[in-house]
Design an enzyme around this catalytic site. Structure first.
Site, PDB file in Angstrom:
ATOM      1  N   ASP B  94       0.865  -1.172   0.000  1.00 32.79           N
ATOM      2  CA  ASP B  94       0.000   0.000   0.000  1.00 32.79           C
ATOM      3  C   ASP B  94       0.908   1.229   0.000  1.00 32.79           C
ATOM      4  O   ASP B  94       2.000   1.220   0.567  1.00 32.79           O
ATOM      5  CB  ASP B  94      -0.932  -0.020   1.210  1.00 32.79           C
ATOM      6  N   SER B  95       0.436   2.268  -0.649  1.00 28.97           N
ATOM      7  CA  SER B  95       1.293   3.427  -0.947  1.00 28.97           C
ATOM      8  C   SER B  95       1.612   4.294   0.252  1.00 28.97           C
ATOM      9  O   SER B  95       2.467   5.151   0.187  1.00 28.97           O
ATOM     10  CB  SER B  95       0.590   4.300  -1.972  1.00 28.97           C
ATOM     11  N   GLY B  96       0.905   4.111   1.332  1.00 23.99           N
ATOM     12  CA  GLY B  96       1.141   4.968   2.474  1.00 23.99           C
ATOM     13  C   GLY B  96       0.121   6.079   2.589  1.00 23.99           C
ATOM     14  O   GLY B  96       0.049   6.759   3.612  1.00 23.99           O
ATOM     15  N   GLY B  97      -0.687   6.254   1.530  1.00 27.40           N
ATOM     16  CA  GLY B  97      -1.708   7.299   1.576  1.00 27.40           C
ATOM     17  C   GLY B  97      -2.607   7.139   2.798  1.00 27.40           C
ATOM     18  O   GLY B  97      -2.754   8.058   3.608  1.00 27.40           O
ATOM     19  N   PHE B  98      -3.151   5.954   2.972  1.00 25.00           N
ATOM     20  CA  PHE B  98      -4.064   5.719   4.085  1.00 25.00           C
ATOM     21  C   PHE B  98      -3.397   5.968   5.440  1.00 25.00           C
ATOM     22  O   PHE B  98      -3.952   6.632   6.313  1.00 25.00           O
ATOM     23  CB  PHE B  98      -4.604   4.290   4.032  1.00 25.00           C
ATOM     24  N   ASP B 148      -2.571   8.049  -2.905  1.00 28.00           N
ATOM     25  CA  ASP B 148      -3.940   8.567  -2.969  1.00 28.00           C
ATOM     26  C   ASP B 148      -4.236   9.456  -1.774  1.00 28.00           C
ATOM     27  O   ASP B 148      -3.444   9.536  -0.838  1.00 28.00           O
ATOM     28  CB  ASP B 148      -4.948   7.401  -3.029  1.00 28.00           C
ATOM     29  N   GLN B 190     -11.318   6.859  -5.264  1.00 26.37           N
ATOM     30  CA  GLN B 190     -11.832   7.498  -4.056  1.00 26.37           C
ATOM     31  C   GLN B 190     -13.243   8.023  -4.321  1.00 26.37           C
ATOM     32  O   GLN B 190     -13.856   7.642  -5.321  1.00 26.37           O
ATOM     33  CB  GLN B 190     -10.874   8.631  -3.627  1.00 26.37           C
ATOM     34  N   ASP B 267      -7.653  -7.201   1.501  1.00 28.23           N
ATOM     35  CA  ASP B 267      -6.669  -7.290   2.581  1.00 28.23           C
ATOM     36  C   ASP B 267      -7.339  -6.753   3.824  1.00 28.23           C
ATOM     37  O   ASP B 267      -8.233  -5.898   3.737  1.00 28.23           O
ATOM     38  CB  ASP B 267      -5.424  -6.438   2.303  1.00 28.23           C
ATOM     39  N   CYS B 305     -12.956 -26.988  10.023  1.00 31.65           N
ATOM     40  CA  CYS B 305     -11.713 -26.428   9.486  1.00 31.65           C
ATOM     41  C   CYS B 305     -10.626 -27.501   9.516  1.00 31.65           C
ATOM     42  O   CYS B 305     -10.428 -28.163  10.524  1.00 31.65           O
ATOM     43  CB  CYS B 305     -11.292 -25.213  10.323  1.00 31.65           C
ATOM     44  N   CYS B 307      -7.377 -26.946   9.124  1.00 35.64           N
ATOM     45  CA  CYS B 307      -6.046 -26.336   9.245  1.00 35.64           C
ATOM     46  C   CYS B 307      -5.202 -27.063  10.292  1.00 35.64           C
ATOM     47  O   CYS B 307      -5.700 -27.842  11.093  1.00 35.64           O
ATOM     48  CB  CYS B 307      -6.145 -24.844   9.562  1.00 35.64           C
ATOM     49  N   CYS B 310      -6.448 -26.665  13.852  1.00 34.56           N
ATOM     50  CA  CYS B 310      -7.689 -27.388  14.169  1.00 34.56           C
ATOM     51  C   CYS B 310      -7.498 -28.902  14.175  1.00 34.56           C
ATOM     52  O   CYS B 310      -8.252 -29.604  14.838  1.00 34.56           O
ATOM     53  CB  CYS B 310      -8.801 -26.968  13.220  1.00 34.56           C
ATOM     54  N   HIS B 336      -4.804 -19.977  12.561  1.00 39.16           N
ATOM     55  CA  HIS B 336      -6.135 -20.514  12.251  1.00 39.16           C
ATOM     56  C   HIS B 336      -7.007 -19.489  11.530  1.00 39.16           C
ATOM     57  O   HIS B 336      -7.678 -19.819  10.545  1.00 39.16           O
ATOM     58  CB  HIS B 336      -6.846 -20.977  13.528  1.00 39.16           C
TER      59      HIS B 336
END
Lengths: 384, 384
Positions: B94-98, B148, B190, B267, B305, B307, B310, B336
Site C-alpha cells: 500500500d502506498s502509504g496514503g491511508f 492517494d 476514491q 486485505d 476447518c 487447518c 484445528c 487458524h
C-alpha cells in the site's frame, strides 16, 4: 513398586562425561540432553512440531503452575498433560518445590508439607509429598520429581541441614505414594554448597533406590564456580547406572562444564528467555540482535548453525523484527536458541562416544567464552 | 511502459461474482483472494512457511512503515523486500496514503505531495507520487499502489471532491514515474459515499489504463451497508478485464458480500488482530476463546476447518494459552484465522466456478451472521 521403565543404559564415557540412553514411557532420550522448559504446558512461542524438528525428546513443565492453572481436574478431563499439549514425547514435571520456595513470604513449611498462596489470585493451597506425586501421576507424566525443600544461597548451616532432612523425609513419602509404574520418580539432592550436607542428602536418597536423581538447590545465588564444584561433587556421589539431572542450568559453557562433571540431563529457561529478549545464542558468544551493527547483516544468527531459522533468515531481518516489536522476532529467536542447544547436545554426545570429549570441550569452552563477535568465524570442525 | 504482467484472466463468473487468475512476477494469484497483512514486513506471529501451508500467494506490506523502518537503503542493500522477508511469492505494498492520512495533525497535503512526521521519532518526511513509486520499485514489489488521498467519513462534499481531483492527478504522475515493468501499478478509486465523485474518480483512473484498480476510501467510519453499496457501485464502474481490490475489508460476511459485488482482492488486519486478541473466527461466527465455557472443550476451534491448528489442538488448550498469557496462543489463533480465510476464499472460488455462488453465499452469510455458538454444527456441504 518399580516398573520396567526407565532403563538407563550407559553407552560410553570419556573421563566423567557420560553418553547414555534413557528409556521412558514416551520414547528414548539420548543423553546428555537438554529439556526445553514449558512451564505452563507451552514451550514459549513454539509448537510441538518446532520442538520435534530439532529432535527434542523430552520437555519440562511445572507442577506449581499447572496445579493452579488449568488444574488437575481439567487436565484429567482432557486426557492428561501430553494430550492437553499435543506433545506425544516425554514430559518431566518439576515438583513445585523450587517455585513454592521462591514465593518466600507467601508459604509456610511444616513436617507435613508446604502451604502457599497462589501468585495469581492469593488462594491457599498445600503441597504434600503425597499429593504432588498423585498430581504428577494423574497428569501421566513420564518423570515426576519428588517434593523438595530448596534453599536460597547463601544460607545458614542449620537451614541447609533442615532442608536436607525434610527433603529426604519427603522423598521417602513420595516413593511410598507412587501408584503408576509409567510415571518414574526422581529424587532431588539438596545441601547447598556444603559437602557434608550433599553427602548426607545423596546417601539418604540413594538408599531409596529411585530410578534417577537430580542435583537441586543450585543456580540460586552462588557463583558459577561454586555451582560447578557442587554439581561435580554431587554427581560423583550418585550411582553410575542411573541418570543425573542438574536442575535449572544453564548456558553453553555451563552445559559443557556440567557434562564434564558427569551430568546427563538439564533444563533451563535461559535459551527461551534470551530468545524473547532479543539475545541470540551462538557458539561464539551471545549477541543482542537489536544492536545497530546487525541492521544490514546478511549472515544467519550463527554461521555454523543449520537450524531452520539460520537457513532462512538474516540477522538484519531478525534485528528489524525486534526493533519493530514484531512477535515473529521472539518466535524465531526462541527457536534458534533451542535448536542451537539441541545441536550442542548432539555434538557433545558424539564427542563422548568417539572419545574426543576433552578436545571438544576445550575448543567449545574457548569459543563460548570469547567476547561476542560480529565477525565471521569457522566452527570447530565436527569431523576432526 | 507496460510489461507483459500482470495478466488477469477471468475464468468464470456467476452474477457479478468473478473467478480469475492474476499472473504476477512471483506467480499466479487465484481470485477472489485474501491478502494477509504484513505491515512491517511480517505477517504478525507467522512465518512464510506458515503462509504457504494454506497456499497464500500474495501478502500486503505498507510503504509508510517500511519507509521509516528499516528504510529504502537497508531494504535495497538486502536485496529487496522479498529477500528481506524470505517470502518468495507476491507482495503488494500500500502506498502509504491511508497511513499518512491517519496521522491527521501530523501531515500537510499540497499539490506536490504530503509532508508528515514519523509516529516513531517525529522526523519529517515527504511522500510524492514519484518517490512512492520509486520506493516500491526499489523494493521490487509485485504490485505498487498509487499515492492517494483518503478521507475519513463523514466528510464535506468539497473535501471529497478535492480528494478525487488530487488522487487522479497523483495517479497520472505515478503512472509517468514507473520504470520497472515487473512492478505493476494499481490506481485507487476514491469518492467516499458520493456516487458522482466515485464515477468521476473511476473514469479518470480508468483513462490511465492501469493494470488493476482498488476501491479505496471505505471502511473508514461508514456503516457496513454503506460500505457494500459503495463497493458494489464502484466495482461496476471498473473494466471487467482488470482485477478489482477492495482495501481494508473485512470479515467473513464482508468478503462474501464484496465478492458478490464483483471484487477480486482483499486485505485486512482483521484475522490477525482477532488472533492476537483471543478472537477465534469460525464459519459459525466468532468466539472469545478466553471464555470459561471453553476450558474443557475438546473440540477444535472450528469443527469444519482442516487447518494445522484445528487438526492438532483443542479449544481447551488454546483457551489455556490465552489465560496463561502464552505467546503460542496468539500464534496459533492468527494461523487458524488466516487459514480459515484462505479456506473461505478457496470455497468461494469453487462456488463461482461451479455456478453455485448464490446458494453458497446465502448459506455462508446465514452461518456467519448467526449468533456465536458453542454447539457443534455441521458445515454447509461443500459437494452439494
Amino acid at each position: 513398586m518399580t516398573g520396567p521403565l526407565p532403563s538407563f543404559r550407559l553407552r560410553a564415557s570419556d573421563g566423567a562425561a557420560r553418553r547414555g540412553t534413557l528409556a521412558l514411557a514416551h520414547g528414548d532420550v539420548e543423553t546428555p540432553a537438554f529439556m526445553p522448559v514449558g512451564t505452563a504446558a507451552s514451550v514459549k512461542a513454539l509448537t510441538p512440531d518446532d520442538l520435534r524438528s530439532f529432535d527434542t525428546r523430552i520437555v519440562l513443565a511445572n507442577v506449581y503452575h499447572l496445579w493452579l492453572r488449568p488444574g488437575r481436574e481439567t487436565l484429567e478431563a482432557l486426557g492428561g498433560l501430553h494430550a492437553f499439549m499435543s506433545w506425544h514425547r516425554n514430559v518431566l514435571t518439576d515438583s513445585g518445590g523450587f517455585q513454592v520456595f521462591s514465593l518466600e513470604s507467601r508459604r509456610l513449611v511444616s513436617e507435613e508439607g508446604v502451604r502457599f498462596r497462589s501468585h495469581l489470585d492469593g488462594s491457599e493451597h498445600e503441597f504434600t509429598p503425597e499429593n504432588v506425586v498423585a498430581f504428577q501421576e494423574a497428569l501421566g507424566v513420564d518423570v515426576a520429581m519428588a517434593l523438595d525443600v530448596c534453599v536460597k544461597l547463601p544460607a545458614a548451616q542449620e537451614v541447609i541441614d533442615e532442608s536436607v532432612r525434610l527433603t529426604s523425609a519427603w522423598a521417602r513419602r513420595c516413593a511410598h505414594a507412587r501408584r503408576h509404574s509409567l510415571t518414574q520418580l526422581f529424587g532431588i539432592v539438596q545441601g547447598g554448597l556444603d559437602e557434608r550436607a550433599r553427602e548426607r542428602s545423596a546417601r539418604e536418597l540413594v538408599a531409596l533406590d529411585l530410578p534417577g536423581y537430580a542435583i537441586g538447590g543450585l543456580s540460586v545465588g552462588e557463583s558459577r564456580d561454586d555451582l560447578h564444584r557442587a554439581a561435580r561433587f554431587t554427581a560423583a556421589l550418585l550411582p553410575g547406572e542411573k541418570p543425573r539431572y542438574l536442575m535449572g542450568v544453564g548456558t553453553v559453557s555451563d552445559l559443557l562444564r556440567a557434562v564434564d562433571g558427569g551430568v546427563d540431563l538439564f533444563d533451563c529457561v535461559y535459551p527461551t528467555r534470551c530468545g524473547r529478549n532479543g539475545r541470540a545464542l551462538t557458539f561464539d558468544g551471545n549477541v543482542n540482535i537489536r544492536n545497530a551493527v546487525f541492521a544490514r547483516d546478511r549472515r544467519p544468527l550463527d554461521e555454523t548453525c543449520g537450524c531452520a531459522v539460520c537457513t532462512t533468515y538474516t540477522r538484519a531481518y531478525i534485528s528489524h523484527l525486534f526493533r519493530a516489536d514484531e512477535m515473529l522476532g521472539p518466535r524465531l529467536l526462541s527457536y534458534h536458541n533451542l535448536a542451537l542447544f539441541a545441536n550442542l547436545m548432539a555434538e557433545i554426545r558424539e564427542a563422548i562416544e568417539t572419545r574426543r570429549w576433552d578436545e571438544y570441550r576445550d575448543a567449545m569452552l574457548h569459543r563460548s567464552l570469547a567476547p561476542p563477535s560480529t565477525e565471521s568465524s569457522s566452527r570447530y570442525p565436527s569431523g576432526s
